[in-house]
Design an enzyme around this catalytic site. Structure first.
Site, PDB file in Angstrom:
ATOM      1  N   GLU A 132      35.272  53.890  34.408  1.00 26.43           N
ATOM      2  CA  GLU A 132      36.112  53.632  35.588  1.00 26.43           C
ATOM      3  C   GLU A 132      37.022  52.454  35.275  1.00 26.43           C
ATOM      4  O   GLU A 132      36.567  51.391  34.866  1.00 26.43           O
ATOM      5  CB  GLU A 132      35.234  53.326  36.800  1.00 26.43           C
ATOM      6  N   LYS A 184      25.774  47.588  43.958  1.00 26.64           N
ATOM      7  CA  LYS A 184      26.913  47.691  44.882  1.00 26.64           C
ATOM      8  C   LYS A 184      26.411  48.522  46.052  1.00 26.64           C
ATOM      9  O   LYS A 184      26.097  49.690  45.892  1.00 26.64           O
ATOM     10  CB  LYS A 184      28.082  48.376  44.187  1.00 26.64           C
ATOM     11  N   GLU A 207      32.706  50.831  49.891  1.00 30.65           N
ATOM     12  CA  GLU A 207      33.531  51.949  49.427  1.00 30.65           C
ATOM     13  C   GLU A 207      32.724  53.246  49.350  1.00 30.65           C
ATOM     14  O   GLU A 207      32.771  53.971  48.353  1.00 30.65           O
ATOM     15  CB  GLU A 207      34.159  51.626  48.067  1.00 30.65           C
ATOM     16  N   ARG A 227      26.246  42.527  44.678  1.00 35.98           N
ATOM     17  CA  ARG A 227      27.690  42.291  44.819  1.00 35.98           C
ATOM     18  C   ARG A 227      28.098  41.959  46.248  1.00 35.98           C
ATOM     19  O   ARG A 227      27.634  42.586  47.204  1.00 35.98           O
ATOM     20  CB  ARG A 227      28.484  43.499  44.313  1.00 35.98           C
ATOM     21  N   LYS A 240      33.620  38.568  43.600  1.00 41.04           N
ATOM     22  CA  LYS A 240      34.927  38.675  42.929  1.00 41.04           C
ATOM     23  C   LYS A 240      35.697  37.380  43.138  1.00 41.04           C
ATOM     24  O   LYS A 240      35.543  36.724  44.157  1.00 41.04           O
ATOM     25  CB  LYS A 240      35.722  39.850  43.493  1.00 41.04           C
ATOM     26  N   ASP A 276      40.663  41.915  45.761  1.00 43.98           N
ATOM     27  CA  ASP A 276      40.262  42.790  44.657  1.00 43.98           C
ATOM     28  C   ASP A 276      41.119  42.571  43.416  1.00 43.98           C
ATOM     29  O   ASP A 276      42.007  43.369  43.138  1.00 43.98           O
ATOM     30  CB  ASP A 276      40.374  44.251  45.122  1.00 43.98           C
ATOM     31  N   GLU A 280      32.749  37.154  39.595  1.00 42.89           N
ATOM     32  CA  GLU A 280      33.102  38.392  38.899  1.00 42.89           C
ATOM     33  C   GLU A 280      34.591  38.318  38.549  1.00 42.89           C
ATOM     34  O   GLU A 280      35.455  38.288  39.420  1.00 42.89           O
ATOM     35  CB  GLU A 280      32.817  39.600  39.806  1.00 42.89           C
ATOM     36  N   GLU A 316      42.890  45.990  35.727  1.00 39.51           N
ATOM     37  CA  GLU A 316      43.113  47.077  36.676  1.00 39.51           C
ATOM     38  C   GLU A 316      44.422  46.950  37.449  1.00 39.51           C
ATOM     39  O   GLU A 316      45.195  47.893  37.525  1.00 39.51           O
ATOM     40  CB  GLU A 316      41.927  47.121  37.649  1.00 39.51           C
ATOM     41  N   GLU A 349      53.314  38.268  37.318  1.00 40.10           N
ATOM     42  CA  GLU A 349      53.329  37.948  38.758  1.00 40.10           C
ATOM     43  C   GLU A 349      54.759  38.030  39.279  1.00 40.10           C
ATOM     44  O   GLU A 349      55.014  38.569  40.356  1.00 40.10           O
ATOM     45  CB  GLU A 349      52.769  36.538  38.977  1.00 40.10           C
TER      46      GLU A 349
HETATM   47  C1  GCU Z   1      38.062  48.465  43.007  1.00 41.64           C
HETATM   48  C2  GCU Z   1      38.241  49.492  41.952  1.00 41.64           C
HETATM   49  C3  GCU Z   1      37.136  50.489  41.933  1.00 41.64           C
HETATM   50  C4  GCU Z   1      35.804  49.767  41.850  1.00 41.64           C
HETATM   51  C5  GCU Z   1      35.704  48.719  42.931  1.00 41.64           C
HETATM   52  C6  GCU Z   1      34.509  47.812  42.776  1.00 41.64           C
HETATM   53  O1  GCU Z   1      38.218  49.004  44.274  1.00 41.64           O
HETATM   54  O2  GCU Z   1      39.444  50.153  42.142  1.00 41.64           O
HETATM   55  O3  GCU Z   1      37.334  51.304  40.818  1.00 41.64           O
HETATM   56  O4  GCU Z   1      34.790  50.661  41.979  1.00 41.64           O
HETATM   57  O5  GCU Z   1      36.810  47.876  42.891  1.00 41.64           O
HETATM   58  O6  GCU Z   1      34.693  46.706  42.295  1.00 41.64           O
HETATM   59  O7  GCU Z   1      33.418  48.180  43.129  1.00 41.64           O
END
Ligand code: GCU
Length: 843
Positions: free
Chosen positions: A182, A303, A307, A340, A381, A386, A408, A414, A532
């Protein structure tokens, strides 16, 4: 002396510079760098009490390989001292050293994983607090030698924090949506076969272990945080054990991401309630099996309720209940749970002015402070959203006083160019690590929260999302490897200078040449500010397509959806109002002094103005510019800097080996072109929205461009592009077979750079050529998706938009220019525009 079974001759085989060894190439030093140092160099390596498969054994082997590579000397290795008169490199744990010699050198002052290194006279002594530390010391010594540094030293060094982990987001299944890793752009997983299992060929695992050990990373989570429960399948247990066995000689312990619902979805129970005894027993069984197979297992990463991932909230249990359930199953074995803090509602109500994803972590976790078991570490994070190009530090770091915390970071770029854009990240990380959170009005830097000094926690530290893959470059780009290297160095000592870290990396990766080092340093240190500038300014976030690839520009995608990465841009104003007075209250989540600073525009720094405030486009920044003019200027400045990158890299031709030189030249050239796509898309978008022109009249004014849709088309038809601003004048042309776009040039006679902007989508390799008066100037293919590794796009958009440039083309007024495109598969040889640029003009 008992020789161990190490055979020097099999080592240090010269290999192509494909990047596989990263910064551990051990390239032979030239005589001018060794200057007389070899005469009284050690003749043997003594690894006291080394046992095969353990880090000390690895250390001796690595010293042998490295010294042979760097200095051309073949040293014997043994595991005990027999002849005290011969000069040796002694590598040992503190315990073994003391047992052998009766006492430790005075300057030895070590905590776990620390080491002492001394090379006074012809004796070199490397003492680790443990075997891992000894291995780190060996790498440190080799790093000095590889950089031609023969200084006499004698010092101890210790890690700033115990947790220094990589998090690989590798999927067991390659289901095509997120790919095998990912957010991975460096090929398929080194761990999994893509059809649900640990790979047969795990040969890259020890190579990664070696790289990680050399930067003192001591743990790695081996699967995606969006965890697939089938990692726990019968067949995968052996594979997981094997991965752990392969990392162990490098002192790298493995961790695993867990899926909270596994007891139900995988284990066949009817619940995954963390307080249900059956569920607890089920997890206890997993943990017991884990420790039986992997006695040094580092811990779990979880996690939950984020999401769409399952978690304890389903059963009305707290996140702490969930974390503690796992923690209790591994506490007896010394394992930890990284839990997390990335918990938020991705279906938030965007019409609610007071709603704010940035508030989520503190809202969820503040009330749980003190409720986590001692072996739970909350993994946070760096910013509240994000991995954006600029974020303030997460306020959670100054909120949790009773809870262990780790940061993190993301080596994975990304939202930062996906390893197709050079973006050296440590300067960004250091804005966070150095930030003074002012806990109780006292100096309290984020790094001092992480090392436990602020709140007195023993556990804590650093994690980085990494995305290595089977590509020989590991990350897809050689230059991106500096971020991985720097992560480890900073996790050990966050006060290091990012430029100095880079110098070390460059010497190790590309050799000792000054121009190579200076060029890479200058480009790298300019790269994050440039990125940036051409992506998202003033704290508005990376204005990328948050609903698709997170790569190219699409500012509209931020708003009017539940993901909460809002900009609140309308015709007059822009920015999130995060004030306590009138907005989401987020500024109030910081400690009082910081909160007061962010509450007012007068005291908020420009680079976070739109993060904390909703202001008119005409709002005057501290710099004296208006917001809108800052956008325009920054985007031009950023693209201008990126345009220099391929030129500066070109100066290294012949100084960097051809293989890596060409690889990076392609990418830096691509970046220069893509930064223009960014520049124009963002400027056009806000020019439209605000109705305010650029005072310098650059935006919408491109005197050297010819739109494809305005040319004489044969076989090509115009199409609208979505988002519109990712095409010059909103349109492009496509063909289903062969198309030509022709025009008569009306520029003064001269030499020009001829640029063609087109789209390179997945689904085929269209071919193109451009000709002047019937003579071919150049040809190319739409094959960037194979060359770049970024998340590709199926559409004509800001991700697929790309430029090719032919330099120094003589052009006369009246020349007939023809671009020919031949479609392939679903790639319809799309064209956007042609730029006929006088030398020195970037447009
Ligand atoms: C972001 C990312 C995802 C990832 C998520 C996370 O949203 O795009 O791919 O799973 O972060 O940190 O859990």
């Amino acid at each position: 002396m008992r020789p161990l079974l190490w055979i020097a001759s099999a080592l240090a085989v010269a290999r192509a510079e494909d990047g596989l060894d990263g910064w551990l190439r051990y390239a032979r030093l030239r005589d001018c760098h060794t200057g007389g140092q070899l005469d009284d160099f050690a003749t043997s390596i003594v690894a006291l009490n080394a046992t095969e498969g353990a880090p000390l054994h690895t250390a001796a082997h690595e010293l042998q390989v490295g010294i042979q590579g760097i200095l051309g000397l073949e040293l014997d290795v043994s595991d005990s001292v027999t002849d005290k008169d011969t000069s040796s490199i002694i590598v040992a744990t503190a315990q073994a050293y003391e047992d052998e010699f009766g006492s430790l050198p005075e300057a030895v002052d070590l905590i776990e994983d620390g080491f002492y290194l001394s090379n006074k006279g012809d004796d070199t002594v490397i003492i680790g607090s443990n075997e891992r530390g000894a291995l780190y010391g060996a790498f440190e010594y080799l790093s000095m030698l590889a950089q031609g540094n023969f200084d006499e030293v004698a010092y101890s060094t210790n890690p700033d924090a115990p947790i220094r982990w990589a998090n690989q987001w590798d999927n067991l299944w390659d289901n095509g949506t997120h790919g095998p890793v990912e957010r991975g752009y460096g090929g398929v997983s080194i761990f999994y076969d893509g059809v649900g299992h640990v790979r047969e060929d795990l040969s890259r695992v020890p190579m990664l272990g070696r790289l990680l050990a050399s930067i003192r990373v001591n743990g790695i989570v081996i699967n995606n945080v969006n965890a697939d429960p089938t990692i726990l399948s019968e067949r995968n247990w052996d594979g997981v054990e094997e991965i752990a066995n392969l990392f162990r000689p490098w002192g790298v312990r493995i961790g695993m991401s867990l899926n909270f619902a596994s007891p139900q979805t995988f284990g066949g129970l009817d619940s995954f309630d963390p307080l249900d005894d059956q569920v607890i027993d089920w997890w206890q069984g997993i943990s017991d099996e884990m420790y039986e197979r992997v006695p040094d297992f580092a811990g779990y990463l979880v996690k939950a309720n984020s999401e769409g991932q399952p978690g304890p909230l389903t059963y009305n249990r707290t996140l702490a209940d969930g974390a503690n359930m796992f923690a209790k199953t591994i506490a007896p074995h010394g394992g930890i749970v990284m839990f997390r803090a990335f918990v938020y509602n991705h279906l938030a109500d965007w019409t609610d002015w007071h709603a704010d994803r940035a508030n989520a972590a503190v809202e969820f976790f503040a009330e749980l402070d003190g409720q986590f078991d001692d072996n739970v570490v909350v993994q946070i994070k760096y910013g509240p959203i994000d991995f954006q190009v600029r974020e303030p530090v997460s306020p959670l770091f100054s909120t949790l006083r009773e809870t262990a915390m780790a940061i993190e970071l993301q080596v994975t770029q990304e939202y930062l160019g996906q390893q197709c854009h050079l973006v050296y990240l440590p300067p960004l990380w250091q804005t966070i690590l150095d930030f003074d959170l002012r806990v109780d009005g006292q100096e309290s830097r984020t790094r001092d929260v992480l090392n436990g000094n602020v709140f007195g926690k023993k556990l804590g530290g650093y994690t980085a999302v990494t995305n290595v893959g089977m590509d020989p470059t590991w990350l897809g780009s050689h230059l991106s490897m500096s971020n991985l290297y720097a992560f480890g160095r900073l996790a050990w000592d966050p006060t290091l200078d990012s430029g100095a870290i880079l110098d070390d990396w460059t010497r190790l990766t590309f050799g000792l040449g000054r121009s190579v080092r200076e060029t890479i340093r200058a480009m790298s240190l300019e790269s994050w500010p440039a990125y940036e500038n051409y992506t998202g300014n003033l704290g508005i976030q990376t204005l990328t397509d948050i609903l698709y690839t997170h790569y190219g520009p699409n500012p509209a995608s931020q708003d009017n959806n539940g993901w909460g990465q809002w900009t609140r841009a309308d015709g007059d104003s822009i920015g999130m109002d995060r004030t306590v007075r009138n907005g989401t209250g987020n500024a109030g989540q910081y400690q009082p002094e910081v909160a007061a600073r962010y509450e007012e525009t007068e005291t908020t720094p420009d680079d976070l103005m739109l993060w904390f405030h909703h202001v008119p486009y005409t709002f005057e920044l501290h710099s004296g510019k208006t917001v809108i003019q800052h956008f325009y200027d920054a985007h031009y400045a950023g693209a201008e800097t990126a345009a220099t990158f391929p030129k500066r890299w070109e100066t290294l031709r012949g100084r960097v080996d051809d293989e890596r030189f060409e690889h990076e030249l392609y990418r830096l050239t691509y970046q220069a072109g893509h930064s223009l796509v960014w520049r124009d898309a963002i400027n056009e978008f806000y020019r439209n929205l605000s109705g305010i022109p650029d005072v310098h009249d650059r935006v919408r004014h491109h005197p050297w461009r010819i739109e494809a849709e305005d040319m004489t088309l044969d076989g090509y038809v115009p199409v609208d592009v979505e988002p519109a601003e990712t095409a010059s004048q909103y349109r492009a042309v496509v063909t289903n077979g062969t198309g030509t776009a022709a025009t008569t040039l009306d520029f003064p006679d001269g030499t020009y750079n001829l640029a063609v902007n087109y789209y390179d989508v997945v689904g085929g390799n269209a071919t193109y050529s451009v000709a002047l008066d019937g003579k071919t100037v150049g040809t190319w293919q739409g094959d960037a998706e194979f060359r770049l590794g970024k998340f590709p796009s199926e559409f004509l958009d800001g991700h697929s938009a790309i430029r090719v440039t032919f330099e120094g083309v003589p052009i006369r007024r009246g020349d007939e220019l023809v671009v020919t495109g031949v479609a392939d598969g679903s790639e319809q040889a799309p064209l956007d525009y042609v730029s006929v640029l006088p030398l020195g003009v970037v447009d």
